[in-house]
Motif scaffolding. Structure first.
Motif, short mmCIF file in Angstrom:
data_model
loop_
_atom_site.label_atom_id
_atom_site.label_comp_id
_atom_site.label_asym_id
_atom_site.label_seq_id
_atom_site.Cartn_x
_atom_site.Cartn_y
_atom_site.Cartn_z
N LEU A 149 2.93 -2.60 4.68
CA LEU A 149 3.07 -4.02 5.02
C LEU A 149 4.46 -4.32 5.58
O LEU A 149 4.61 -5.14 6.49
CB LEU A 149 2.79 -4.88 3.79
CG LEU A 149 1.32 -4.97 3.37
CD1 LEU A 149 1.20 -5.52 1.96
CD2 LEU A 149 0.54 -5.83 4.35
N ASP A 150 5.46 -3.66 5.04
CA ASP A 150 6.83 -3.86 5.54
C ASP A 150 6.94 -3.48 7.01
O ASP A 150 7.72 -4.07 7.76
CB ASP A 150 7.83 -3.04 4.72
CG ASP A 150 8.15 -3.68 3.37
OD1 ASP A 150 7.88 -4.90 3.22
OD2 ASP A 150 8.68 -2.98 2.48
N ARG A 154 5.09 -7.78 6.87
CA ARG A 154 4.28 -8.39 5.81
C ARG A 154 3.37 -9.51 6.33
O ARG A 154 3.14 -10.52 5.64
CB ARG A 154 5.16 -8.90 4.68
CG ARG A 154 5.98 -7.81 4.02
CD ARG A 154 6.55 -8.23 2.69
NE ARG A 154 7.29 -7.14 2.05
CZ ARG A 154 7.64 -7.11 0.78
NH1 ARG A 154 7.31 -8.13 -0.01
NH2 ARG A 154 8.30 -6.10 0.28
N THR A 155 2.85 -9.33 7.52
CA THR A 155 1.95 -10.33 8.11
C THR A 155 0.66 -9.66 8.56
O THR A 155 0.68 -8.72 9.37
CB THR A 155 2.61 -11.02 9.31
OG1 THR A 155 3.81 -11.68 8.87
CG2 THR A 155 1.68 -12.05 9.93
N VAL A 156 -0.46 -10.11 8.02
CA VAL A 156 -1.77 -9.60 8.43
C VAL A 156 -2.71 -10.78 8.61
O VAL A 156 -2.44 -11.89 8.14
CB VAL A 156 -2.37 -8.63 7.38
CG1 VAL A 156 -1.53 -7.36 7.28
CG2 VAL A 156 -2.51 -9.29 6.02
N ASP A 157 -3.82 -10.52 9.27
CA ASP A 157 -4.81 -11.58 9.42
C ASP A 157 -5.67 -11.71 8.16
O ASP A 157 -5.87 -12.81 7.65
CB ASP A 157 -5.69 -11.30 10.65
CG ASP A 157 -4.93 -11.47 11.95
OD1 ASP A 157 -4.49 -12.60 12.23
OD2 ASP A 157 -4.76 -10.47 12.68
N TYR A 158 -6.17 -10.56 7.66
CA TYR A 158 -7.08 -10.61 6.52
C TYR A 158 -6.73 -9.56 5.47
O TYR A 158 -6.27 -8.46 5.80
CB TYR A 158 -8.52 -10.38 6.99
CG TYR A 158 -8.94 -11.32 8.08
CD1 TYR A 158 -9.12 -12.68 7.84
CD2 TYR A 158 -9.13 -10.86 9.39
CE1 TYR A 158 -9.48 -13.55 8.85
CE2 TYR A 158 -9.50 -11.72 10.41
CZ TYR A 158 -9.67 -13.07 10.14
OH TYR A 158 -10.03 -13.94 11.15
N SER A 189 0.41 -11.69 -2.93
CA SER A 189 -0.08 -12.90 -2.25
C SER A 189 1.04 -13.89 -1.98
O SER A 189 0.94 -14.72 -1.06
CB SER A 189 -1.17 -13.57 -3.10
OG SER A 189 -0.64 -14.10 -4.30
N GLN A 190 2.09 -13.82 -2.77
CA GLN A 190 3.21 -14.74 -2.61
C GLN A 190 4.27 -14.21 -1.64
O GLN A 190 5.21 -14.93 -1.28
CB GLN A 190 3.86 -15.01 -3.97
CG GLN A 190 2.93 -15.68 -4.96
CD GLN A 190 3.50 -15.74 -6.36
OE1 GLN A 190 4.70 -15.88 -6.54
NE2 GLN A 190 2.65 -15.61 -7.36
N ASN A 191 4.11 -12.95 -1.24
CA ASN A 191 5.14 -12.33 -0.41
C ASN A 191 4.64 -11.79 0.92
O ASN A 191 5.36 -11.07 1.61
CB ASN A 191 5.81 -11.19 -1.19
CG ASN A 191 6.70 -11.72 -2.31
OD1 ASN A 191 7.80 -12.20 -2.07
ND2 ASN A 191 6.20 -11.64 -3.55
N ILE A 192 3.40 -12.14 1.26
CA ILE A 192 2.89 -11.77 2.58
C ILE A 192 2.29 -13.01 3.24
O ILE A 192 1.98 -14.01 2.58
CB ILE A 192 1.83 -10.65 2.51
CG1 ILE A 192 0.57 -11.12 1.75
CG2 ILE A 192 2.41 -9.40 1.89
CD1 ILE A 192 -0.58 -10.12 1.80
#
Length: 222
Positions: A149-150, A154-158, A189-192
């Motif tokens: 994720l890094d 840390r940004t994804v669609d789903y 969930s709080q960090n992506i």
């Protein structure tokens, strides 16, 4: 190129889900994602092999994350290949297992997947017979997931998992399953940044906040 992506909840080896009319229009460029407890790889019997063959030969791809009712001894025998930019186990034909901590790009959208969980009834089941310790993700797998994720800020669609975050479980069940995985998901969930989180372990069809709990429903993502 993928055109349609559908997603559903636990199947538990029930082929009837594949007879849903929504899936009839899917073709070679489409796929169905299953949020864990796929269940068709369980005892390696003749009937199971026949059903698996039917799924593998479908026009569309079937992609599943592992749940808590899987035979990990059998699953781990399948080869790991590259699929949509991530690692996956190829069961055969158009059937694949999406692995923990991987990020896949399908039709321009990114999917972070993380299967596994903790069975509430594991003390009633037989180790390596009806329960496998591999259902419980390790700290190394969680660390790997964060590292992946890094790489994409840390940004994804789903997000596709079997079990929900601890917070979402509390909203749906009025209780929290406090274990390393639920705690990890809560922190994650709080960090992506993501659009929607899909999971299937609670056997409900319900939308909550930014998440979608799935069981028998088959919903369209793209």
């Amino acid at each position: 190129m993928i055109k349609l992506v559908y997603i559903t909840g636990d199947i538990h080896g029930e082929y009837k889900r594949f007879e849903n009319k929504k899936l009839r229009k899917l073709n070679e460029s489409d796929c169905l994602i299953v949020c864990g407890d796929f269940g068709f790889i369980w005892n390696d019997c003749k009937k199971e092999k026949q059903i698996l063959k039917k799924i593998c030969e479908k026009k569309f791809k079937t992609l599943f994350v592992d749940g808590t009712h899987e035979n990990f001894g059998l699953l781990e025998q399948y080869p790991v290949v590259e699929l949509y930019g991530g690692r996956a186990r190829k069961i055969g034909g158009n059937l694949y297992q999406l692995l923990r901590g991987e990020i896949y790009t399908i039709e321009g959208k990114t999917y972070f997947t993380f299967g596994g969980g903790e069975s509430a009834d594991k003390e009633l089941r037989k180790e390596n017979g009806t329960w496998w310790v591999q259902e419980q993700p390790t700290m190394l797998e969680m660390q790997y997931a964060v590292e992946q994720l890094d790489k994409i800020k840390r940004t994804v669609d789903y997000v596709v998992t079997h079990q929900p975050t601890m917070t979402d479980m509390a909203l749906l069940e009025r209780k929290c399953a406090v274990n390393p995985l639920s705690t990890f998901f809560d922190e994650l969930s709080q960090n992506i940044t993501y659009k929607k989180w899909y999971f299937g372990s609670l056997h409900k069809n319900k939308k909550i906040r930014h998440a979608h709990c799935l069981f028998t429903d088959i919903v369209k993502i793209t």
